[in-house]
Design a protein around this motif. Sequence first.
Motif, short mmCIF file in Angstrom:
data_model
loop_
_atom_site.label_atom_id
_atom_site.label_comp_id
_atom_site.label_asym_id
_atom_site.label_seq_id
_atom_site.Cartn_x
_atom_site.Cartn_y
_atom_site.Cartn_z
N LEU A 46 9.87 -21.08 108.36
CA LEU A 46 10.41 -22.45 108.35
C LEU A 46 11.80 -22.44 107.75
O LEU A 46 12.03 -21.80 106.71
CB LEU A 46 9.50 -23.40 107.55
N LYS A 47 12.71 -23.09 108.42
CA LYS A 47 14.08 -23.15 107.94
C LYS A 47 14.57 -24.59 108.02
O LYS A 47 14.12 -25.38 108.85
CB LYS A 47 15.00 -22.24 108.79
N MET A 48 15.50 -24.93 107.12
CA MET A 48 16.11 -26.25 107.13
C MET A 48 17.48 -26.15 107.78
O MET A 48 18.25 -25.22 107.51
CB MET A 48 16.27 -26.80 105.70
N SER A 49 17.77 -27.07 108.65
CA SER A 49 19.06 -27.11 109.32
C SER A 49 19.62 -28.53 109.24
O SER A 49 19.01 -29.43 108.66
CB SER A 49 18.91 -26.66 110.79
N ARG A 50 20.76 -28.70 109.86
CA ARG A 50 21.39 -30.02 109.87
C ARG A 50 20.51 -31.05 110.60
O ARG A 50 20.52 -32.25 110.27
CB ARG A 50 22.76 -29.93 110.54
N GLU A 73 9.86 -15.49 114.74
CA GLU A 73 10.68 -14.28 114.64
C GLU A 73 10.26 -13.26 115.69
O GLU A 73 11.08 -12.45 116.15
CB GLU A 73 10.54 -13.69 113.24
N THR A 74 9.01 -13.28 116.12
CA THR A 74 8.54 -12.30 117.10
C THR A 74 9.10 -12.57 118.48
O THR A 74 9.62 -11.69 119.17
CB THR A 74 7.01 -12.29 117.14
N LYS A 75 9.03 -13.85 118.90
CA LYS A 75 9.50 -14.22 120.24
C LYS A 75 10.95 -14.65 120.25
O LYS A 75 11.55 -14.77 121.32
CB LYS A 75 8.63 -15.33 120.79
N GLY A 76 11.52 -14.91 119.07
CA GLY A 76 12.91 -15.33 119.01
C GLY A 76 13.13 -16.76 119.49
O GLY A 76 14.19 -17.03 120.07
N THR A 77 12.15 -17.64 119.27
CA THR A 77 12.29 -19.03 119.70
C THR A 77 12.34 -19.95 118.47
O THR A 77 11.89 -19.58 117.38
CB THR A 77 11.12 -19.45 120.60
N LYS A 78 12.88 -21.15 118.70
CA LYS A 78 12.99 -22.15 117.64
C LYS A 78 12.37 -23.45 118.14
O LYS A 78 12.45 -23.77 119.32
CB LYS A 78 14.45 -22.39 117.24
N LYS A 79 11.80 -24.20 117.19
CA LYS A 79 11.20 -25.48 117.52
C LYS A 79 11.45 -26.46 116.36
O LYS A 79 11.16 -26.16 115.21
CB LYS A 79 9.69 -25.33 117.74
N ARG A 80 12.01 -27.60 116.71
CA ARG A 80 12.30 -28.62 115.67
C ARG A 80 11.03 -29.41 115.38
O ARG A 80 10.43 -30.01 116.29
CB ARG A 80 13.40 -29.56 116.13
N ILE A 81 10.59 -29.39 114.11
CA ILE A 81 9.34 -30.07 113.74
C ILE A 81 9.59 -31.30 112.87
O ILE A 81 8.65 -32.02 112.54
CB ILE A 81 8.41 -29.09 113.00
N SER A 82 10.84 -31.56 112.49
CA SER A 82 11.14 -32.74 111.66
C SER A 82 11.03 -34.00 112.50
O SER A 82 11.41 -34.03 113.67
CB SER A 82 12.55 -32.62 111.07
N LYS A 83 10.49 -35.08 111.89
CA LYS A 83 10.33 -36.35 112.59
C LYS A 83 11.44 -37.35 112.27
O LYS A 83 11.44 -38.45 112.80
CB LYS A 83 8.98 -36.97 112.23
N ARG A 84 12.34 -36.99 111.39
CA ARG A 84 13.40 -37.94 111.07
C ARG A 84 14.46 -37.92 112.17
O ARG A 84 14.56 -36.99 112.96
CB ARG A 84 14.04 -37.59 109.72
N ALA A 85 15.26 -38.99 112.18
CA ALA A 85 16.31 -39.10 113.21
C ALA A 85 17.36 -38.03 112.99
O ALA A 85 17.67 -37.65 111.86
CB ALA A 85 16.94 -40.49 113.17
N ARG A 86 17.91 -37.51 114.10
CA ARG A 86 18.95 -36.50 114.01
C ARG A 86 20.22 -37.11 113.42
O ARG A 86 20.62 -38.21 113.76
CB ARG A 86 19.26 -35.92 115.39
#
Length: 717
Positions: A12-16, A24-37
Amino acid sequence: MKQYKARDKITLKMSRDGAMEVNETKGTKKRISKRAREAALNRTPEQQAAQDIQALPPTPGSTAPDISPNAPPLPHAPGTEPGQDTGTAERVYEHIDGAHTRKASKKAARKAQAEAEARAHTSRLQFTEEERATPELEKYIKKSDKAADKLDEARAKIPKEKKLVKERTFDEATGKGKTRLHFQEREKPMNGNKAHKNPLSRPAQEAGIFVHNKVHSVEKDNSGVEGAHKSEELAEKGAKYGARKIREGYHSHKLKPYRAAAKAEKAAEKANANYLYQKALHDNPQIAASNPFSRYMQKQRIKKQYAKSVKAQSAKTVKNAAENTRKAAKKTAEGTKKTVAFIGRHPAGVCIAVGALLLFIMVSSALSSCGAMFSGMINGIVGTSYTSEDADLVAVENNYMALETELQREIDNIERDHPGYDEYRYDLDSIGHNPHELASYLTALLQTYTPATAQAEIQRIFELQYTLTLTEEVEVRHRTETRTGTRTVTDPVTGETSTETYEYEVDVAYNYYILNIKLENKPISDLAPGLLTPEQLEMFRVYLETSGNKPLVFGGGSPDTNPSEDLSGVQLVNGTRPGNTAIVDRAKSQVGNVGGQPYWSWYGFNSRVEWCACFVSWCYNQAGKSEPRFAACQSQGIPWFQSHGQWGDRSYTNIAPGDAIFFDWDLDGSADHVGLVIGTDGQRVYTVEGNSGDACKIKSYPLDYRCIKGYGLMNWN
């Protein structure tokens, strides 16, 4: 052999854009935050739409379109025409609508927060009995209570305004909805020192500048004109300065209650913080043993903690208001999205509808002010009027008076119904009530009522208003009784004995039986606060103040049910003012009339009303006087005499036969009853009155009787 597969490594990582789930195995990312961008708040809707279009995966055999600022406009797809709704247009509309919605939501939240903070007040501290009994805290508790009292007093002096509020109710019996109007009192907001623009100020300034320029053009050639012009300019500046100071002073005076409330609130906060500090010293003696700097820091921490608790209480109200605002903004956003899409599909139809609406507004604007004025007047009258029929109001009043008559009959027959007592002691309040108090109470509680629907309530209020108590008391008393006895007597000469009778007195104790009769009468206005809700109590006071806009429905009348006095042996002394004995004789000839039909029907009423004023007006008409003619004491009779300079207050002594005498039974400043003066003997005034117990009677009162409001002085020349 079974093959085992390693589990994917998830981090899990925090981003903007918020929390991201990285495989890390498949090299994919998924945004799980529910707040507005945050990107949606930093970019314009057009930029965000362009980014979303670039993020779309290209279809096989196609490339992503160039949407840079310098790129040529995209050609229309085959078979499509300009103005048709496409996926790109929908997303643009969606992001534009989202930006507007977020802006409106933030603005509404700020406004709700400001209003909630303005309404939030510092609460009064609550002390336990143990704290109040502590000597060390007693002084600070008194200071806190005193500061809170001053704060309440200062807030009470802030100007109030009443707003007419509509309330929709549903009658389950009839299945119909009703709209009720009631007044809600609120604190009058400050005007923020905003000056009211005068539409003529600018033209007046332009005219003054033009005149001054003309004078300037010629004043160099004439020193007298120049001096006069300088003096005139100086006078103008002084007048403007004075007017400005007057406006500032007036505005400062209007804001005085608000400043006093703010000052009192600061004083209350300081007193509360001092009490909390002293309580901390009392509960923690080790603080008092520390150095002065430590005690000072501890006191500051307590003050901050108290301020934080007050702010948290206010924030709770703000949070509730902000939550309601957020829900309303979300609902508005959905409607706005649909509206924008419809406008994009039918621009011509929308323009035609807007033009028709503007035309309608221009045509109806001339009538709006009159309509609003008429509507406000109607709402004010309807909201302060009795909603029941006049016949029902009078019938319910008669039913209540019947209960009072039965109570009086019960008191009159107490000695017959409870015989065998040596003494009856009476402590009785008067039997009677204000009919408008009863009607106002029933209207506030039941709205529209009839004798049948109000019967249970008038029985309940009657039992609360009147309390009749019978108490038996036994006293041991003594009396002297003479009794007869016999004794043997011996003759000293002959020695013979004989029996003689003698009398002697004996002190005898006996029981003396007393029956105490006590009647208490609590006015309906004193019972109403405990029986009505705050909204109903406010409406009760409004109805009572306006008499339900039907002041003549009950009129006046005396609650006296005693028999008429026999004045055949009274020697009446006329004053210096000439009276009219003919009208007195005419009025006395009506003694014994019950119901008053000849008088109220002569006045023009189709059914019975409180007819004391009708009787007096009828007597004046029989004496050849067309005026005064009135059916209400306070609103018609007294104003006529006062406007003609023929009014004397209760201390006026030069009254004469034929004058009108007005009474105020409940001492509320409003006349309730009227009669005709027969005369006075210097100590008492003698009258003939209609509607005295629903009959014509001859009565008398002390000249200093406090219920006499005044006299209407008649001229007979």
